[in-house]
Enzyme design. Structure first.
Site, PDB file in Angstrom:
ATOM      1  CB  THR A  98       5.126  -8.967   4.938  1.00 12.15           C
ATOM      2  OG1 THR A  98       4.263  -7.942   5.432  1.00 12.15           O
ATOM      3  CG2 THR A  98       4.689  -9.374   3.534  1.00 12.15           C
ATOM      4  CE  LYS A 174       1.079  -6.346   5.261  1.00  9.06           C
ATOM      5  NZ  LYS A 174       2.012  -6.527   6.376  1.00  9.06           N
ATOM      6  CE  LYS A 242      10.027  -7.087   4.799  1.00  9.57           C
ATOM      7  NZ  LYS A 242       8.694  -7.743   4.841  1.00  9.57           N
TER       8      LYS A 242
END
Length: 302
Positions: A98, A174, A242
């Site tokens: 990602t 995503k 993250k």
């Protein structure tokens, strides 16, 4: 290109190992690499090919990069032991982490300088789907990259969405998925522990809500971990600071406010501060439990 491909998988964590194993099961010749030598040895014992990456790079058809984030992806491709310059033109880099869309576009451009095809291909489905070869892949890149990758994609994924002919849209999708997934896990934790304050046992919560309008895939997948008191990391808490951080960075660049995402992110960050970064992300429930003085299943009462 024939149906059998030469594939290197960089990163043999829970997702990468599943991808490598699925590729192997699909009849491909697969090399697996990881910073953990035990994972590399385990994969070789399971049938993975042997050989240093530097020795076999020029013979590869595809490199699947299944690492944690953008920094690790860039280090694999263009760092001190840069892989891309060693690849034969026409080789595909399947980038699965990602990352921000702009980063994906930059990697595509740098790969193009070497004649290497870049497929922006973040993955979803968790370790179980990776192991069974049933991932969902949100991909974008040139048609040549899709064509060259098809035999491998067929082995590792149940669904491949082709979202555009350049890098970026795959990573944008995503990020959108991760916004929902991260919020849904935090919402599960909040609802489960809220129910406990009202005398609703976690087992009853799951039984009822999973058959009601408030359910979600994440609730049905993660609530059993809390009920079982099993926080073995299928997907760790550390992923969410993250990934939700990426979402908020993208949102800020678009002038978009995402307050629900920001609230969920704060809960994951608190979980990390509690020392829970390396355990299953369902452990965000412990943040709520501590705040409310609750004892979750599998824990000793205070």
């Amino acid at each position: 290109m024939g149906e059998t491909q030469k594939v290197a998988v960089i990163g043999l964590g829970s997702m990468g190992y599943g991808i490598a194993a699925s590729a192997l099961r699909g009849g491909h010749r697969v090399w697996g690499y990881d910073i953990n030598p035990a994972q590399v040895e385990k994969f070789r014992e399971d049938g993975g090919a042997e050989g240093a990456l530097s020795d076999i790079a020029a013979d590869l058809n595809i490199v699947a990069v299944v690492v944690l984030n953008a920094a690790q992806t860039e280090d694999v491709l263009f760092g001190a032991d840069a892989l891309v310059p060693r690849l034969t033109p026409g080789t595909v880099v399947l980038s699965c982490a990602t990352v921000p869309p702009e980063f994906a576009r930059t990697m595509e451009s740098r790969c193009e300088d070497h004649g290497v095809l870049y497929l922006d291909a973040p993955i979803s489905g968790g370790a179980a789907k990776a192991a069974s070869g049933e991932l969902t892949i949100m991909a974008s890149g040139p048609e040549a990259a899709f064509t060259a990758s098809r035999p491998l994609l067929d082995a590792i994924a149940a669904t491949v969405f082709e979202l555009g002919n350049t890098a970026g849209p795959g990573s944008a999708m995503k990020a959108t998925n991760q916004l929902l997934a991260g919020v849904h896990i935090a919402a599960m934790a909040e609802a489960l522990t809220f129910g406990m304050t009202q005398g609703v046992a976690p087992e009853t919560f799951l039984e009822v809500i999973s058959k009601s309008a408030g359910t979600s895939w994440m609730l049905e997948n993660r609530a059993p971990h809390v009920i079982d008191g099993d926080y073995s990391p299928r997907s760790s808490v550390n992923i969410w600071p993250k990934d939700l951080g990426i979402v908020l960075d993208i949102a800020a660049s678009a002038g978009f406010e995402a307050p629900i995402t920001a609230t969920a992110l704060a809960q994951y960050r608190q979980a990390v501060e509690m020392g829970l970064g390396g355990v299953d992300d369902s452990a965000v429930a412990k943040v709520y439990a501590r705040q409310a003085g609750l004892t979750l299943p599998g824990e000793d009462a205070a």
